[in-house]
Design a protein around this motif. Structure first.
Motif, PDB file in Angstrom:
ATOM      1  N   GLY A 144      33.816  32.150  31.481  1.00 31.51           N
ATOM      2  CA  GLY A 144      32.588  32.893  31.742  1.00 31.51           C
ATOM      3  C   GLY A 144      32.231  33.018  33.208  1.00 31.51           C
ATOM      4  N   SER A 166      37.713  37.724  34.423  1.00 31.87           N
ATOM      5  CA  SER A 166      38.226  38.926  33.749  1.00 31.87           C
ATOM      6  C   SER A 166      37.435  40.159  34.175  1.00 31.87           C
ATOM      7  N   THR A 167      36.127  39.972  34.316  1.00 34.45           N
ATOM      8  CA  THR A 167      35.295  41.095  34.737  1.00 34.45           C
ATOM      9  C   THR A 167      35.753  41.621  36.097  1.00 34.45           C
TER      10      THR A 167
HETATM   11  N1  LIG Z   1      31.609  42.860  26.861  1.00 37.98           N
HETATM   12  C1  LIG Z   1      30.691  42.044  27.383  1.00 37.98           C
HETATM   13  N2  LIG Z   1      29.375  42.298  27.207  1.00 37.98           N
HETATM   14  C2  LIG Z   1      28.441  41.485  27.736  1.00 37.98           C
HETATM   15  N3  LIG Z   1      28.710  40.393  28.463  1.00 37.98           N
HETATM   16  C3  LIG Z   1      29.992  40.090  28.671  1.00 37.98           C
HETATM   17  C4  LIG Z   1      31.050  40.892  28.151  1.00 37.98           C
HETATM   18  N4  LIG Z   1      32.226  40.346  28.524  1.00 37.98           N
HETATM   19  C5  LIG Z   1      31.921  39.249  29.232  1.00 37.98           C
HETATM   20  N5  LIG Z   1      30.582  39.085  29.337  1.00 37.98           N
HETATM   21  C6  LIG Z   1      29.888  38.038  30.055  1.00 37.98           C
HETATM   22  O1  LIG Z   1      30.212  38.141  31.417  1.00 37.98           O
HETATM   23  C7  LIG Z   1      30.426  36.873  31.979  1.00 37.98           C
HETATM   24  C8  LIG Z   1      31.787  36.822  32.622  1.00 37.98           C
HETATM   25  O2  LIG Z   1      32.781  36.989  31.614  1.00 37.98           O
HETATM   26  P1  LIG Z   1      34.319  37.032  31.956  1.00 37.98           P
HETATM   27  O3  LIG Z   1      34.525  37.948  33.093  1.00 37.98           O
HETATM   28  O4  LIG Z   1      35.022  37.355  30.704  1.00 37.98           O
HETATM   29  O5  LIG Z   1      34.614  35.555  32.394  1.00 37.98           O
HETATM   30  P2  LIG Z   1      35.988  34.761  32.524  1.00 37.98           P
HETATM   31  O6  LIG Z   1      37.098  35.740  32.430  1.00 37.98           O
HETATM   32  O7  LIG Z   1      35.917  34.099  33.838  1.00 37.98           O
HETATM   33  O8  LIG Z   1      36.019  33.778  31.406  1.00 37.98           O
HETATM   34  C9  LIG Z   1      30.234  35.862  30.867  1.00 37.98           C
HETATM   35  O9  LIG Z   1      28.944  35.338  30.963  1.00 37.98           O
HETATM   36  C10 LIG Z   1      30.367  36.665  29.615  1.00 37.98           C
HETATM   37  O10 LIG Z   1      29.577  36.158  28.594  1.00 37.98           O
END
Ligand SMILES: Nc1ncnc2c1ncn2[C@@H]1O[C@H](COP(=O)(O)OP(=O)(O)O)[C@@H](O)[C@H]1O
Ligand SMILES: [Mg+2]
Lengths: 295, 236
Positions: B39, B43-44
């Motif tokens: 989180g 990935s974002t």
């Molecule tokens: N599709 C989505 N809609 C809303 N929030 C999201 C979504 N995908 C991820 N998040 C939120 O964005 C944050 C970063 O997620 P992410 O980039 O997947 O983290 P990581 O890859 O480091 O585990 C987290 O708090 C997650 O809950």
């Protein structure tokens, strides 16, 4: 006994044509994940294009394919590009966008009414075409020649689309998009252009179906309504997105329709078709050939 | 001029901000790790670089050209390729077809046959099983296909999102070994990982991402020795 055999054969032939009608629906669903409620109208447009091509040139109905296939491909391509795509983009994050379904319903009404306006409710047929009313006699059985042509065309069209999807670069890109559109776009595949092409292919297939039925069937603005429910049933029966399943589903419906009346009133055969549809929805929603895995 | 330059980007899901004024850069030929817990926004960040999401503020440049408003396909054509989290294979397609789709882009298409040989040389198991349907493969094999598919796209910059996720330790070693070889062949690599030890060991530099912010950066060796990294990520 002979009549049952004869009915079965004619049922298989007509059923293959039903399968051909459903082909475009299943291909479009497989990739766009959208039930195209305008599919019957696409069949109708295909029938009119075929009808006018033959009527105005006096050529053999199947020569109309040369015109119908590209015209319908472009029609589908731009229908998706101009009308459906904007809605898709607005609902980018949604997996099975409901508003797109509503838009296809709108397209259905618009196309049917436009055609009513332009062509009037008049029934049109091609009384002098070389296939009309032709029969082959095998023993004491009579087999319909235009339906035989239609069935062969159905199988060839399904095989061609299957080959295209399996063996070509664009076909692989279409399959990839249907399986995971985001992963596909990470490989450089443009999702919306794939949707346009897929809609074009599905519409062209509806056009081919139109060509196969105009030699023996009337054309009129709401003719699609006669077939669209059947197409939905076939697609569910065969498995959403499955090309072979569409043809087989069509054949099953065709046999029930033609052999059924030997044993019961025709209204009952219709009930059986719908019953089968429901059973499949409950017991095996993925259809005969639908894949268990989620796309 | 950095190869990839991310400048002060803010990224949101709807109203929820998950990346806050994030900046980083990657030089040509480098291996750079981004480490952080679940989180954190890893990935974002990669999704934003790939154009699957857009930043509300800030800018992303690749080889000097702005790409923040480009379509994913155009970013692929520039040579930024992502191997996404969770493999995301085309499950019902064969290994061979998955790899073929990897070479879909115009810049990769012409060399597809040659690149395929390189992929098979790097991961011979894929060739042995080229006709097998992807969904029937084990997790480690699937990850290999995902990486192979990425290489088929002829990346200038290869971004890997948690390639070790969910794999047995022995397979994790294989995966990192493969990444090492890819980097040695001259591909620039941006590696997102929670397996901090392995990823920093094969990286030149690293960034630590927490709650959508870069909290630390430096040479990989230095991060491995850092007390915060040691306690928070290495369990030491
Ligand atoms: N599709 C989505 N809609 C809303 N929030 C999201 C979504 N995908 C991820 N998040 C939120 O964005 C944050 C970063 O997620 P992410 O980039 O997947 O983290 P990581 O890859 O480091 O585990 C987290 O708090 C997650 O809950
Ligand atoms: Mg992640």
């Amino acid at each position: 006994m002979i009549t049952i055999l004869e009915d079965t054969i004619n049922g298989i032939l007509m059923g293959s044509i039903y399968g051909l009608m459903a082909l475009g629906l299943t291909v479009i669903f497989g990739v766009l994940k959208v039930i195209n409620f305008a599919h019957g109208s696409l069949l109708m447009v295909g029938m009119y294009v075929a009808y006018w091509a033959v009527q105005l040139t006096g050529l053999h109905p199947y020569l109309a394919l040369i015109l119908v296939v590209p015209v319908m491909y472009l029609f589908g391509y731009y229908l998706q590009d101009i009308v459906i795509k904007p809605i898709y983009k607005a609902e980018k994050q949604v997996r099975e966008p409901i508003t797109v379904i509503i838009v296809t319903t709108g397209v259905w009404y618009i196309l049917d009414n436009l055609s009513l306006l332009v062509f009037t409710p008049q029934y049109r047929s091609l009384p002098d075409n070389p296939l009309r009313g032709k029969m082959i006699e095998i023993g004491s059985m009579l087999i319909s020649v235009p339906k035989l042509w239609g069935a062969v065309t159905a199988v060839l069209t399904a095989a061609a689309i299957y080959w295209f999807l399996q063996k070509t670069r664009m076909g692989r890109a279409i399959r990839a998009t249907s399986l995971d559109r985001e992963a596909a776009s990470l490989m450089g595949i443009r999702q919306y252009s794939i949707y346009n092409i897929t809609f074009g292919i599905g519409t062209a297939a509806a056009g081919v179906a139109g060509v196969t039925i105009v030699p023996f069937f009337n054309v009129f603005p709401t003719v699609g309504v006669l077939f669209d429910i059947k197409c939905f049933i076939i697609v569910v029966l065969g498995g959403l997105g499955s090309i072979g399943g569409a043809i087989l589903g069509g054949i099953i419906i065709g046999i029930i329709e033609s052999v059924g009346p030997q044993f019961m009133a025709a209204t009952w055969t219709e009930a059986i078709v719908y019953g089968l549809f429901l059973i499949f929805l409950f017991v095996r929603p993925s259809g005969l050939f639908g894949v268990k895995y989620d796309w | 001029m950095p190869f990839l330059e991310v400048k002060e980007i803010d990224v949101y899901y709807g109203d929820m901000q998950v990346i806050f004024g994030l900046s980083l850069n990657v030089e040509e030929g480098e291996v750079v790790s981004i480490i952080g817990g679940n989180g954190a926004g890893k990935s974002t960040l990669l999704r934003t670089i790939s154009g699957l999401m857009s930043s509300k503020r800030g800018e992303i440049l690749f080889e000097g050209a702005p790409i923040s408003r480009s379509e994913p396909a155009d970013i692929v054509e520039r040579g930024i390729i992502q191997v996404p989290e969770g493999r995301r294979l085309f499950t019902l397609m064969s290994i061979k077809d998955n790899l073929a789709v990897g070479a879909y882009s115009r810049r990769a298409e012409a060399d597809a046959e040659k690149t395929l040989k390189e992929v098979y040389a790097l991961m011979p198991r894929l060739q042995e099983r080229e006709n097998q349907v992807a969904i029937t493969l084990s997790g480690g094999e699937q990850q290999m296909v995902a990486i192979g598919r990425g290489i088929m796209a002829k990346p200038k910059l290869l971004m890997l999102d948690e390639p070790s996720l969910g794999l047995a330790p022995i397979l994790i070693k294989d995966i990192f070994e493969t990444v090492r070889k890819i980097a040695d062949q001259g591909t620039t690599v941006l590696l997102v990982e929670q397996d901090v030890m392995h990823s920093l060991r094969l990286s030149d530099r690293g960034y630590v991402l927490e709650h959508g912010r870069i909290v630390m950066e430096g040479p990989a060796k230095q991060l491995l020795e850092d007390p915060h990294v040691k306690t928070a990520y290495l369990g030491l």
